[in-house]
Design an enzyme around this catalytic site. Structure first.
Site, PDB file in Angstrom:
ATOM      1  N   GLY A  94     -30.555  -7.849 -12.262  1.00  0.00           N
ATOM      2  CA  GLY A  94     -29.815  -7.193 -11.187  1.00  0.00           C
ATOM      3  C   GLY A  94     -30.628  -6.299 -10.276  1.00  0.00           C
ATOM      4  O   GLY A  94     -30.094  -5.330  -9.738  1.00  0.00           O
ATOM      5  N   ASN A 116     -31.670  -7.136  -7.331  1.00  0.00           N
ATOM      6  CA  ASN A 116     -31.049  -7.313  -6.002  1.00  0.00           C
ATOM      7  C   ASN A 116     -29.735  -6.544  -5.916  1.00  0.00           C
ATOM      8  O   ASN A 116     -29.410  -5.985  -4.883  1.00  0.00           O
ATOM      9  CB  ASN A 116     -30.819  -8.801  -5.711  1.00  0.00           C
ATOM     10  CG  ASN A 116     -32.049  -9.460  -5.108  1.00  0.00           C
ATOM     11  OD1 ASN A 116     -32.434  -9.153  -3.993  1.00  0.00           O
ATOM     12  ND2 ASN A 116     -32.674 -10.347  -5.868  1.00  0.00           N
ATOM     13  N   MET A 122     -26.526 -17.264 -11.420  1.00  0.00           N
ATOM     14  CA  MET A 122     -27.085 -18.543 -11.850  1.00  0.00           C
ATOM     15  C   MET A 122     -26.049 -19.619 -12.166  1.00  0.00           C
ATOM     16  O   MET A 122     -26.364 -20.593 -12.839  1.00  0.00           O
ATOM     17  CB  MET A 122     -28.002 -18.320 -13.064  1.00  0.00           C
ATOM     18  CG  MET A 122     -29.197 -17.467 -12.743  1.00  0.00           C
ATOM     19  SD  MET A 122     -30.154 -18.194 -11.373  1.00  0.00           S
ATOM     20  CE  MET A 122     -31.523 -17.064 -11.281  1.00  0.00           C
ATOM     21  N   LYS A 123     -24.824 -19.436 -11.703  1.00  0.00           N
ATOM     22  CA  LYS A 123     -23.808 -20.481 -11.887  1.00  0.00           C
ATOM     23  C   LYS A 123     -23.535 -21.129 -10.536  1.00  0.00           C
ATOM     24  O   LYS A 123     -23.733 -20.498  -9.493  1.00  0.00           O
ATOM     25  CB  LYS A 123     -22.504 -19.879 -12.420  1.00  0.00           C
ATOM     26  CG  LYS A 123     -22.640 -19.226 -13.774  1.00  0.00           C
ATOM     27  CD  LYS A 123     -22.712 -20.250 -14.884  1.00  0.00           C
ATOM     28  CE  LYS A 123     -22.900 -19.568 -16.226  1.00  0.00           C
ATOM     29  NZ  LYS A 123     -23.205 -20.498 -17.291  1.00  0.00           N
ATOM     30  N   ILE A 124     -23.053 -22.364 -10.589  1.00  0.00           N
ATOM     31  CA  ILE A 124     -22.727 -23.042  -9.337  1.00  0.00           C
ATOM     32  C   ILE A 124     -21.211 -22.957  -9.120  1.00  0.00           C
ATOM     33  O   ILE A 124     -20.435 -23.398  -9.981  1.00  0.00           O
ATOM     34  CB  ILE A 124     -23.215 -24.507  -9.371  1.00  0.00           C
ATOM     35  CG1 ILE A 124     -24.751 -24.498  -9.467  1.00  0.00           C
ATOM     36  CG2 ILE A 124     -22.749 -25.272  -8.142  1.00  0.00           C
ATOM     37  CD1 ILE A 124     -25.371 -25.844  -9.712  1.00  0.00           C
ATOM     38  N   LEU A 125     -20.823 -22.366  -8.021  1.00  0.00           N
ATOM     39  CA  LEU A 125     -19.393 -22.207  -7.726  1.00  0.00           C
ATOM     40  C   LEU A 125     -18.803 -23.551  -7.281  1.00  0.00           C
ATOM     41  O   LEU A 125     -19.496 -24.362  -6.657  1.00  0.00           O
ATOM     42  CB  LEU A 125     -19.203 -21.164  -6.613  1.00  0.00           C
ATOM     43  CG  LEU A 125     -19.621 -19.739  -7.001  1.00  0.00           C
ATOM     44  CD1 LEU A 125     -19.749 -18.854  -5.765  1.00  0.00           C
ATOM     45  CD2 LEU A 125     -18.633 -19.117  -7.996  1.00  0.00           C
ATOM     46  N   ASN A 158     -26.141 -15.976  -0.189  1.00  0.00           N
ATOM     47  CA  ASN A 158     -26.989 -16.070  -1.381  1.00  0.00           C
ATOM     48  C   ASN A 158     -28.426 -15.742  -1.001  1.00  0.00           C
ATOM     49  O   ASN A 158     -28.837 -15.935   0.138  1.00  0.00           O
ATOM     50  CB  ASN A 158     -26.937 -17.497  -1.952  1.00  0.00           C
ATOM     51  CG  ASN A 158     -27.760 -17.643  -3.224  1.00  0.00           C
ATOM     52  OD1 ASN A 158     -27.790 -16.732  -4.066  1.00  0.00           O
ATOM     53  ND2 ASN A 158     -28.447 -18.761  -3.385  1.00  0.00           N
ATOM     54  N   HIS A 198     -32.313 -16.746  -2.230  1.00  0.00           N
ATOM     55  CA  HIS A 198     -33.018 -17.730  -3.058  1.00  0.00           C
ATOM     56  C   HIS A 198     -34.527 -17.486  -2.944  1.00  0.00           C
ATOM     57  O   HIS A 198     -35.039 -17.267  -1.838  1.00  0.00           O
ATOM     58  CB  HIS A 198     -32.659 -19.147  -2.598  1.00  0.00           C
ATOM     59  CG  HIS A 198     -33.259 -20.195  -3.471  1.00  0.00           C
ATOM     60  ND1 HIS A 198     -32.775 -20.485  -4.727  1.00  0.00           N
ATOM     61  CD2 HIS A 198     -34.361 -20.974  -3.294  1.00  0.00           C
ATOM     62  CE1 HIS A 198     -33.531 -21.424  -5.277  1.00  0.00           C
ATOM     63  NE2 HIS A 198     -34.502 -21.736  -4.435  1.00  0.00           N
TER      64      HIS A 198
END
Ligand code: GAR
Length: 194
Positions: free
Chosen positions: A20, A22, A95-98, A112, A114
């Site tokens: 965390g 960021n 780190m999850k894909i919505l 986001n 990256h």
């Protein structure tokens, strides 16, 4: 993206999964007078994420979901977002894909960060792949989230030169420093000085 009116700020939720840094950066930024965002709560995909402690210290509400049942968890999250009148989501090391359904409900309101110069090096282990491919430059990107992984419209990028001695670890840390600056700049660009 909606515009700010008067002294209002965007009610923002930050999504995290890990240490965390960021998130910490965005919390500090949100406390500055000119910041366009107010952080209302933090969602984590990992109940042990260190970022949660920092958020609680700053009296920001937190919720954790393991996303094992993505549909169910996203439904609950959408409920919280609505209840708290959230109008902006910042993914920060999430780190999850919505799901497409979730993203559609927040169309153009999810950002986001990256750790690569998108469209290059989408996905995981970016720094390792960048070094393996003997790239000369890398960097970070703030972008809108759409239904494809790391593929939404780019808002801002920062480029850095890779040093001969760089390892994936040193590169990650050098890029992370730039991420913190870039996320602030991107939010200012979107909402304050377009
Ligand atoms: C950051 O480098 C972020 O860009 C990256 O994970 C790190 C999280 O660090 N995100 C992704 O790779 C998303 N695909 P943090 O938890 O200290 O912010």
């Amino acid at each position: 993206m909606a515009k700010l009116i008067g002294n209002s700020k965007f009610n923002t939720a930050i999504f995290i999964s890990g240490k965390g840094s960021n998130l910490r950066n965005l919390i500090k930024f949100s406390n500055s007078k000119n910041s366009p965002i107010k952080i209302i709560f933090v969602i984590s995909s990992n109940h042990k994420a260190k970022g949660l402690l920092f958020a609680r210290k700053h009296k920001i509400k937190t919720k954790s979901f393991n996303f094992k049942n993505k549909e169910k968890d996203e439904k609950k999250i959408l409920h919280y977002l609505k209840k708290n009148k959230i109008n902006l989501i910042c993914l920060a090391g999430f780190m999850k894909i919505l799901s497409i359904n979730f993203i559609k409900k927040f169309n153009k309101k999810i950002l986001n960060i990256h750790p690569s110069l998108l469209p290059k090096y989408k996905g995981l282990n970016t720094h390792k792949r960048v070094i393996q491919n003997k790239e000369k430059k890398t960097g970070c990107t703030v972008h809108y989230v759409n239904s494809k992984l790391d593929s939404g419209k780019i808002i801002l990028q920062k480029k850095i030169t890779i040093r001969k001695k760089d390892t994936p670890k040193t590169l990650a840390s050098r890029v992370l420093k730039e991420e913190h600056i870039l996320y602030r700049k991107a939010l200012m660009k979107l909402f304050i000085n377009p």
